[in-house]
Design an enzyme around this catalytic site. Structure first.
Site, PDB file in Angstrom:
ATOM      1  N   LYS A 131     -30.846  15.224  24.553  1.00 20.50           N
ATOM      2  CA  LYS A 131     -30.478  13.826  24.782  1.00 20.50           C
ATOM      3  C   LYS A 131     -31.614  13.156  25.541  1.00 20.50           C
ATOM      4  O   LYS A 131     -31.872  13.486  26.699  1.00 20.50           O
ATOM      5  CB  LYS A 131     -29.190  13.813  25.627  1.00 20.50           C
ATOM      6  N   HIS A 153     -18.945   5.548  37.807  1.00 22.96           N
ATOM      7  CA  HIS A 153     -19.172   6.905  38.343  1.00 22.96           C
ATOM      8  C   HIS A 153     -18.847   6.946  39.846  1.00 22.96           C
ATOM      9  O   HIS A 153     -18.164   7.840  40.327  1.00 22.96           O
ATOM     10  CB  HIS A 153     -20.649   7.315  38.183  1.00 22.96           C
ATOM     11  N   ARG A 182     -11.700   6.842  30.454  1.00 25.08           N
ATOM     12  CA  ARG A 182     -11.590   5.397  30.252  1.00 25.08           C
ATOM     13  C   ARG A 182     -10.664   5.078  29.102  1.00 25.08           C
ATOM     14  O   ARG A 182      -9.847   4.167  29.176  1.00 25.08           O
ATOM     15  CB  ARG A 182     -12.977   4.798  29.966  1.00 25.08           C
ATOM     16  N   SER A 241     -22.730   3.896  30.914  1.00 14.19           N
ATOM     17  CA  SER A 241     -24.190   3.928  31.073  1.00 14.19           C
ATOM     18  C   SER A 241     -24.862   3.400  29.809  1.00 14.19           C
ATOM     19  O   SER A 241     -25.903   2.747  29.888  1.00 14.19           O
ATOM     20  CB  SER A 241     -24.670   5.350  31.346  1.00 14.19           C
TER      21      SER A 241
HETATM   22  P1  ADP Z   1     -21.819  12.350  29.995  1.00 13.64           P
HETATM   23  O1  ADP Z   1     -23.051  12.181  29.183  1.00 13.64           O
HETATM   24  O2  ADP Z   1     -21.564  13.762  30.437  1.00 13.64           O
HETATM   25  O3  ADP Z   1     -20.577  11.681  29.462  1.00 13.64           O
HETATM   26  P2  ADP Z   1     -21.912  10.191  31.886  1.00 13.64           P
HETATM   27  O4  ADP Z   1     -22.931  10.027  32.956  1.00 13.64           O
HETATM   28  O5  ADP Z   1     -21.868   9.155  30.812  1.00 13.64           O
HETATM   29  O6  ADP Z   1     -22.184  11.624  31.342  1.00 13.64           O
HETATM   30  O7  ADP Z   1     -20.466  10.289  32.513  1.00 13.64           O
HETATM   31  C1  ADP Z   1     -20.121  11.254  33.484  1.00 13.64           C
HETATM   32  C2  ADP Z   1     -18.637  11.186  33.778  1.00 13.64           C
HETATM   33  O8  ADP Z   1     -18.333   9.909  34.309  1.00 13.64           O
HETATM   34  C3  ADP Z   1     -17.742  11.350  32.549  1.00 13.64           C
HETATM   35  O9  ADP Z   1     -16.582  12.052  32.921  1.00 13.64           O
HETATM   36  C4  ADP Z   1     -17.382   9.939  32.192  1.00 13.64           C
HETATM   37  O10 ADP Z   1     -16.133   9.877  31.519  1.00 13.64           O
HETATM   38  C5  ADP Z   1     -17.279   9.335  33.577  1.00 13.64           C
HETATM   39  N1  ADP Z   1     -17.472   7.901  33.521  1.00 13.64           N
HETATM   40  C6  ADP Z   1     -18.488   7.221  32.983  1.00 13.64           C
HETATM   41  N2  ADP Z   1     -18.329   5.886  33.114  1.00 13.64           N
HETATM   42  C7  ADP Z   1     -17.149   5.727  33.762  1.00 13.64           C
HETATM   43  C8  ADP Z   1     -16.377   4.591  34.171  1.00 13.64           C
HETATM   44  N3  ADP Z   1     -16.770   3.341  33.910  1.00 13.64           N
HETATM   45  N4  ADP Z   1     -15.215   4.809  34.817  1.00 13.64           N
HETATM   46  C9  ADP Z   1     -14.807   6.066  35.045  1.00 13.64           C
HETATM   47  N5  ADP Z   1     -15.450   7.183  34.667  1.00 13.64           N
HETATM   48  C10 ADP Z   1     -16.618   7.009  34.034  1.00 13.64           C
END
Ligand code: ADP
Length: 152
Positions: free
Chosen positions: A42, A18, A91, A129
């Site tokens: 969620k 992130h 990703r 995450s």
């Molecule tokens: P959501 O539940 O909305 O997917 P996340 O917190 O998992 O929320 O992710 C938020 C954003 O960050 C999304 O666009 C996700 O693709 C991006 N993201 C999550 N992990 C990574 C990573 N390792 N590299 C790049 N982008 C990421």
């Protein structure tokens, strides 16, 4: 007109993936709102207050970044905040398929919005995450996967 981007997510917990997307996208916009979606359906591992505090700590001192939370639709949050862009990280091809559907539905609901995708850095392609949560639940050390200075 000011270019305002919303970076929505759960950040449960925030990861280096992130942080990387946020820092790399910053030069594209005048301001960015990192918005924690408080999705009642969620169940999160970490409380909203903790997720807000981590993001505030990581980006403290950068006047271009604001941390907020919202419930309901991301496009409504964008409208309310006069944001013209939604930032998302990609990703894998499954991320793309998922994001394509959401991005195109958002465009139909709010034609003024553009979703901007950044490819993740190769070293973060497998970082999520949900994997970090699994490691935590199993007693592992996640220090290398979360931004510096964040203690979970
Ligand atoms: P959501 O539940 O909305 O997917 P996340 O917190 O998992 O929320 O992710 C938020 C954003 O960050 C999304 O666009 C996700 O693709 C991006 N993201 C999550 N992990 C990574 C990573 N390792 N590299 C790049 N982008 C990421």
């Amino acid at each position: 007109m000011e270019r305002i981007a919303v970076f929505p997510g759960s950040f449960d917990p925030v990861t280096k993936g992130h942080e990387s997307i946020i820092r790399r996208a910053l030069p594209l916009f005048d301001r960015m709102i990192i918005a924690i979606g408080d999705n009642g359906e969620k169940k999160s591992l970490f409380p909203l207050e903790k997720r807000l505090a981590w993001l505030n700590k990581i980006f403290a001192g950068d006047p271009r970044i604001e941390i907020d939370c919202y419930s309901g639709m991301t496009v409504d949050f964008c409208r309310k905040n006069k944001a013209g862009f939604i930032l998302r990280g990609l990703r894998t091809s499954s991320d793309f398929e998922f994001e394509r559907g959401i991005g195109q539905m958002n465009k139909l609901m709010f034609p003024g919005i553009e979703t901007v995708f950044l490819l993740c850095e190769p070293e973060y392609a497998s970082l999520s995450s949900s994997i970090v949560r699994d490691i935590i639940r199993n007693g592992g050390d996640v220090a290398q996967f979360v931004p510096a200075g964040i203690s979970l």
